[in-house]
Design a protein around this motif. Structure first.
Motif, PDB file in Angstrom:
ATOM      1  N   TYR A  97      32.142  47.044  32.382  1.00 57.53           N
ATOM      2  CA  TYR A  97      33.000  45.876  32.197  1.00 57.53           C
ATOM      3  C   TYR A  97      33.701  46.002  30.846  1.00 57.53           C
ATOM      4  O   TYR A  97      33.058  46.260  29.830  1.00 57.53           O
ATOM      5  N   GLU A  98      35.001  45.823  30.828  1.00 58.50           N
ATOM      6  CA  GLU A  98      35.749  45.968  29.587  1.00 58.50           C
ATOM      7  C   GLU A  98      35.236  44.999  28.527  1.00 58.50           C
ATOM      8  O   GLU A  98      34.948  43.835  28.817  1.00 58.50           O
ATOM      9  N   PHE A  99      35.113  45.485  27.314  1.00 57.52           N
ATOM     10  CA  PHE A  99      34.740  44.635  26.185  1.00 57.52           C
ATOM     11  C   PHE A  99      35.907  43.689  25.921  1.00 57.52           C
ATOM     12  O   PHE A  99      37.001  44.119  25.576  1.00 57.52           O
ATOM     13  N   SER A 100      35.696  42.400  26.084  1.00 58.68           N
ATOM     14  CA  SER A 100      36.787  41.434  26.049  1.00 58.68           C
ATOM     15  C   SER A 100      37.534  41.452  24.719  1.00 58.68           C
ATOM     16  O   SER A 100      36.915  41.323  23.656  1.00 58.68           O
ATOM     17  N   PRO A 101      38.848  41.611  24.739  1.00 58.38           N
ATOM     18  CA  PRO A 101      39.612  41.657  23.484  1.00 58.38           C
ATOM     19  C   PRO A 101      39.634  40.345  22.712  1.00 58.38           C
ATOM     20  O   PRO A 101      40.091  40.309  21.573  1.00 58.38           O
ATOM     21  N   LYS A 102      39.118  39.266  23.280  1.00 56.29           N
ATOM     22  CA  LYS A 102      39.084  37.976  22.598  1.00 56.29           C
ATOM     23  C   LYS A 102      37.725  37.658  21.979  1.00 56.29           C
ATOM     24  O   LYS A 102      37.577  36.637  21.310  1.00 56.29           O
ATOM     25  N   SER A 103      36.740  38.510  22.192  1.00 59.49           N
ATOM     26  CA  SER A 103      35.365  38.159  21.843  1.00 59.49           C
ATOM     27  C   SER A 103      35.066  38.415  20.372  1.00 59.49           C
ATOM     28  O   SER A 103      34.754  39.531  19.960  1.00 59.49           O
ATOM     29  N   GLN A 104      35.125  37.353  19.565  1.00 60.53           N
ATOM     30  CA  GLN A 104      34.885  37.501  18.128  1.00 60.53           C
ATOM     31  C   GLN A 104      33.467  37.965  17.806  1.00 60.53           C
ATOM     32  O   GLN A 104      33.235  38.652  16.829  1.00 60.53           O
ATOM     33  N   SER A 105      32.502  37.566  18.641  1.00 61.69           N
ATOM     34  CA  SER A 105      31.101  37.895  18.373  1.00 61.69           C
ATOM     35  C   SER A 105      30.599  39.052  19.224  1.00 61.69           C
ATOM     36  O   SER A 105      29.514  39.575  18.976  1.00 61.69           O
ATOM     37  N   GLY A 106      31.371  39.429  20.229  1.00 55.99           N
ATOM     38  CA  GLY A 106      30.904  40.420  21.186  1.00 55.99           C
ATOM     39  C   GLY A 106      30.146  39.798  22.338  1.00 55.99           C
ATOM     40  O   GLY A 106      29.961  40.420  23.383  1.00 55.99           O
ATOM     41  N   ARG A 107      29.705  38.555  22.179  1.00 56.38           N
ATOM     42  CA  ARG A 107      28.925  37.870  23.218  1.00 56.38           C
ATOM     43  C   ARG A 107      29.762  36.848  23.969  1.00 56.38           C
ATOM     44  O   ARG A 107      29.529  36.577  25.134  1.00 56.38           O
ATOM     45  N   ASN A 108      30.760  36.290  23.309  1.00 54.31           N
ATOM     46  CA  ASN A 108      31.465  35.127  23.854  1.00 54.31           C
ATOM     47  C   ASN A 108      32.844  35.506  24.383  1.00 54.31           C
ATOM     48  O   ASN A 108      33.298  36.635  24.295  1.00 54.31           O
ATOM     49  N   LEU A 109      33.523  34.527  24.951  1.00 57.87           N
ATOM     50  CA  LEU A 109      34.927  34.623  25.363  1.00 57.87           C
ATOM     51  C   LEU A 109      35.219  35.848  26.221  1.00 57.87           C
ATOM     52  O   LEU A 109      36.156  36.596  25.986  1.00 57.87           O
ATOM     53  N   GLY A 110      34.400  36.036  27.240  1.00 55.83           N
ATOM     54  CA  GLY A 110      34.679  37.107  28.190  1.00 55.83           C
ATOM     55  C   GLY A 110      35.806  36.727  29.128  1.00 55.83           C
ATOM     56  O   GLY A 110      35.944  35.577  29.522  1.00 55.83           O
ATOM     57  N   ASP A 111      36.623  37.705  29.473  1.00 52.71           N
ATOM     58  CA  ASP A 111      37.726  37.477  30.407  1.00 52.71           C
ATOM     59  C   ASP A 111      37.531  38.185  31.742  1.00 52.71           C
ATOM     60  O   ASP A 111      38.275  37.933  32.690  1.00 52.71           O
ATOM     61  N   VAL A 112      36.578  39.087  31.820  1.00 46.81           N
ATOM     62  CA  VAL A 112      36.409  39.887  33.027  1.00 46.81           C
ATOM     63  C   VAL A 112      35.814  39.035  34.137  1.00 46.81           C
ATOM     64  O   VAL A 112      34.720  38.493  33.990  1.00 46.81           O
ATOM     65  N   ASP A 113      36.525  38.913  35.245  1.00 47.06           N
ATOM     66  CA  ASP A 113      35.924  38.297  36.424  1.00 47.06           C
ATOM     67  C   ASP A 113      34.822  39.220  36.946  1.00 47.06           C
ATOM     68  O   ASP A 113      35.048  40.421  37.139  1.00 47.06           O
ATOM     69  N   ILE A 114      33.639  38.671  37.197  1.00 44.95           N
ATOM     70  CA  ILE A 114      32.482  39.463  37.603  1.00 44.95           C
ATOM     71  C   ILE A 114      32.409  39.486  39.122  1.00 44.95           C
ATOM     72  O   ILE A 114      32.262  38.448  39.770  1.00 44.95           O
ATOM     73  N   SER A 115      32.504  40.656  39.693  1.00 52.32           N
ATOM     74  CA  SER A 115      32.568  40.790  41.146  1.00 52.32           C
ATOM     75  C   SER A 115      31.278  40.320  41.815  1.00 52.32           C
ATOM     76  O   SER A 115      30.174  40.690  41.408  1.00 52.32           O
ATOM     77  N   ILE A 116      31.432  39.521  42.850  1.00 52.03           N
ATOM     78  CA  ILE A 116      30.329  39.167  43.748  1.00 52.03           C
ATOM     79  C   ILE A 116      30.493  39.915  45.071  1.00 52.03           C
ATOM     80  O   ILE A 116      29.555  40.508  45.581  1.00 52.03           O
ATOM     81  N   VAL A 117      31.701  39.898  45.614  1.00 53.10           N
ATOM     82  CA  VAL A 117      32.042  40.688  46.803  1.00 53.10           C
ATOM     83  C   VAL A 117      33.375  41.373  46.535  1.00 53.10           C
ATOM     84  O   VAL A 117      34.342  40.721  46.135  1.00 53.10           O
ATOM     85  N   ARG A 118      33.431  42.678  46.729  1.00 60.52           N
ATOM     86  CA  ARG A 118      34.710  43.383  46.622  1.00 60.52           C
ATOM     87  C   ARG A 118      34.862  44.352  47.788  1.00 60.52           C
ATOM     88  O   ARG A 118      33.897  44.669  48.494  1.00 60.52           O
ATOM     89  N   LEU A 119      36.080  44.852  47.959  1.00 60.69           N
ATOM     90  CA  LEU A 119      36.409  45.582  49.182  1.00 60.69           C
ATOM     91  C   LEU A 119      35.604  46.863  49.343  1.00 60.69           C
ATOM     92  O   LEU A 119      35.211  47.207  50.466  1.00 60.69           O
ATOM     93  N   ALA A 120      35.351  47.599  48.272  1.00 62.56           N
ATOM     94  CA  ALA A 120      34.576  48.833  48.412  1.00 62.56           C
ATOM     95  C   ALA A 120      33.195  48.541  48.986  1.00 62.56           C
ATOM     96  O   ALA A 120      32.692  49.292  49.838  1.00 62.56           O
ATOM     97  N   ASP A 121      32.574  47.466  48.546  1.00 60.32           N
ATOM     98  CA  ASP A 121      31.265  47.083  49.081  1.00 60.32           C
ATOM     99  C   ASP A 121      31.376  46.771  50.568  1.00 60.32           C
ATOM    100  O   ASP A 121      30.478  47.090  51.357  1.00 60.32           O
ATOM    101  N   VAL A 122      32.478  46.159  50.986  1.00 62.18           N
ATOM    102  CA  VAL A 122      32.680  45.845  52.396  1.00 62.18           C
ATOM    103  C   VAL A 122      32.717  47.129  53.229  1.00 62.18           C
ATOM    104  O   VAL A 122      32.086  47.227  54.285  1.00 62.18           O
ATOM    105  N   TYR A 123      33.450  48.124  52.767  1.00 65.83           N
ATOM    106  CA  TYR A 123      33.479  49.413  53.473  1.00 65.83           C
ATOM    107  C   TYR A 123      32.076  50.030  53.543  1.00 65.83           C
ATOM    108  O   TYR A 123      31.669  50.571  54.587  1.00 65.83           O
TER     109      TYR A 123
END
Length: 555
Positions: free
Chosen positions: A420-446
């Motif tokens: 997961y990309e290290f969020s460019p907004k995260s001042q602490s490294g822990r907060n302000l994540g922007d990456v949507d975390i996949s629950i279901v994606r197409l590769a898993d469906v295949y």
């Protein structure tokens, strides 16, 4: 209407909400809400628990650190000891007092409770969105219960906020979830993005439910009985998603996990992290070294020397691509972004961390006394040392070997993961994540469709075609070579390559009959560990109802 508004304001104030039509709700206008705002405010809290569930010490810990994919030792004898809970998770010696189990349970049951509240308040709101929102709340109640069933072996049936939930296990729980998803599906939208539950999201969850049905019916079976009719339904729902034409496999594998991935067409259902109030960056920071600082703008944003991949999992890549290096054969393994000599000066925009599985010596921003070393307007980039660990002469060099010995628990041990990309907004490294975390994606469906075809009729040719479709899609670099044969063992390996660090590994290992196997530091073979213990605090809290919440066997 007054009662509804009061409920809405309370939820807004306690939880922080995201407007479900792409914008952050304006919480300053808590009085005089429109009907649409009231509807949004009642549904948004149903989703608001997802980022907490998908943190590093909740669902990730349970689904990854308990498996052959991830290990978290007692780093340097001082960090991540936490009374041995991560050692116990990996060794399958965890107990009902584990705080990560307790927190995951709490987030899931709160999600169910919020869905029940929404289902009881939304019908009183006069807005055209209400029908869809009711379906979403019902589907989300089923989703939280589905995760609860997978982890803890039960579901809670609850319609009245003031009533006592009915507990279902086994086949009864499975049938309840099927019925709930099917009841929600007709009124769900198809075009609201991956951060909300859509028809395709439910199809993906139903495919997963049918694929795991044999496990959920008979959790401790010596061999699971995969019914052909279950596999047919899994194939049917995968077909629905694939033939819809709404989704497509991403040419750039790691773009699926970028900070701007909300519009990535591979995502079907995901944790929406665009709202800064809720987002976290912990899946990115968790595995990195404490001396890896990815962001020139934030000299306090670093890693934490958490989990590594196990040597067992790494060797599965090696075996698949020997005698070549998997980094040169499979674009899912590694992506080189930072191309530098040993000591360089770079513009801030060019400082981009490598992604995937990180091995060997690490290079990055050079930091001295809490500040990055500058070269005029640029930044010094070079070989990293364990300065934050008070070992300034020891290079940050990730090694394959990692275990629970003193040597194996050192800060350098274990290959790390930055998927997961290290969020460019995260001042602490822990907060302000922007990456949507996949629950279901197409590769898993295949891959689910491939597995269902193998389990139903041993249709290896069709399964191979689905697997190779996924492999061939990653064309931003040279794609992984096509496989020439397929069986269940190869498919499990392929799911590991495609879905590592995505919180499906424990569920996969159980379904494939591998969870009782041996791997780094783990020898336990007790099938009762296929589900976790119900947290003792939950049992104690239900003590005024004798026999209501029974502990799972073996704990």
């Amino acid at each position: 209407m007054k009662k509804i508004l009061i409920v809405t304001i309370a939820l807004l104030g306690l939880n922080g909400c995201t407007n479900l039509t792409e914008n952050v709700l304006d919480e300053s206008s808590a009085t005089g809400l429109t009907e649409k705002q009231a509807a949004d405010g009642n549904l948004a809290p149903v989703y608001a628990r997802l980022p907490d569930i998908f943190q590093h010490t909740t669902y990730f810990a349970l689904q990854e650190i308990s498996t052959d994919e991830a290990i978290l030792p007692y780093r340097g004898g001082t960090d991540w000891g936490d009374n041995g809970i991560y050692l116990a998770l990996h060794q399958h010696t965890h107990t009902s007092t584990d705080p990560n189990l307790r927190n995951t349970w709490g987030h899931l049951t709160q999600g169910i409770s919020r869905a029940v509240t929404a289902l009881n308040t939304l019908p009183g709101i006069n807005d055209s969105s209400v029908k869809t929102y009711i379906a979403e709340a019902r589907g989300m109640r089923a989703y939280y219960n589905m995760v609860l069933l997978d982890l803890f072996g039960l579901v809670f049936v609850k319609d009245d906020p003031q009533g006592v939930s009915q507990i279902l296990r086994g086949a009864e729980a499975l049938e309840y979830l099927k019925a709930e998803f099917l009841a929600a599906e007709p009124d769900l939208a198809t075009n609201v993005g991956p951060g909300r539950l859509t028809k395709a999201g439910v199809w993906g969850l139903l495919a997963r439910l049918y694929l795991n049905a044999a496990v959920y019916r008979d959790r401790y079976a010596a061999q699971f009985s995969f019914k052909p009719e279950d596999m047919d339904k899994a194939i049917e729902y995968c077909d629905k998603i694939i033939s819809s034409g709404q989704y497509q496999l991403s040419a750039d594998y790691f773009s699926i996990f970028n900070a701007d991935n909300h519009t990535n067409k591979e995502l079907i259902f995901a944790v929406d992290q665009r709202a800064e109030l809720n987002g976290h960056n912990r899946l990115a920071y968790f595995s990195l070294s404490g001396d890896q600082f990815p962001l020139p703008a934030f000299p306090g944003a670093n890693g934490t020397d958490g989990p590594a991949i196990t040597p067992d999992f790494y060797q599965s890549w090696v075996a698949a691509y020997a005698p070549g290096d998997p980094a040169g054969r499979d674009p899912r393994f590694y992506k080189k972004n930072l191309n530098i000599p040993a000591d360089s000066c770079m513009a801030a925009a060019d400082v981009i961390m490598d992604r995937g599985i990180l091995r060997g010596p690490q290079y990055g921003l050079v930091r001295v006394n809490g500040a990055f070393v500058r070269c005029g307007s640029n930044y010094r980039v070079g070989k990293l040392f364990n300065v934050t660990r008070n070992r300034p002469t020891l290079p940050v060099t990730f090694t394959e070997q990692v275990d629970f010995t003193v040597t194996g628990s050192d800060y350098n041990t274990g290959y790390r993961v930055l998927k997961y990309e290290f969020s460019p907004k995260s001042q602490s490294g822990r907060n302000l994540g922007d990456v949507d975390i996949s629950i279901v994606r197409l590769a898993d469906v295949y891959l689910m469709r491939a597995e269902a075809k193998l389990r139903k009729s041993n249709d290896a040719a069709a399964a191979l075609a689905d697997v190779n479709t996924v492999r061939a899609a990653r064309t931003s670099t040279t794609p992984a070579p096509a496989l020439t044969s397929m069986n269940l063992d190869l498919l499990l390996r392929e799911r590991g390559f495609e879905l590592y660090w995505e919180m499906v590994r424990r569920t996969d290992l159980i379904r494939f009959g591998k969870y009782e196997g041996k791997w780094t530091e783990k020898t336990d073979a007790n099938p009762q560990k296929r589900i976790f213990p119900i947290p003792q605090t939950a049992i104690d809290g239900a003590s005024n109802l004798p026999g209501y919440l029974a502990q799972n066997p073996g704990y």
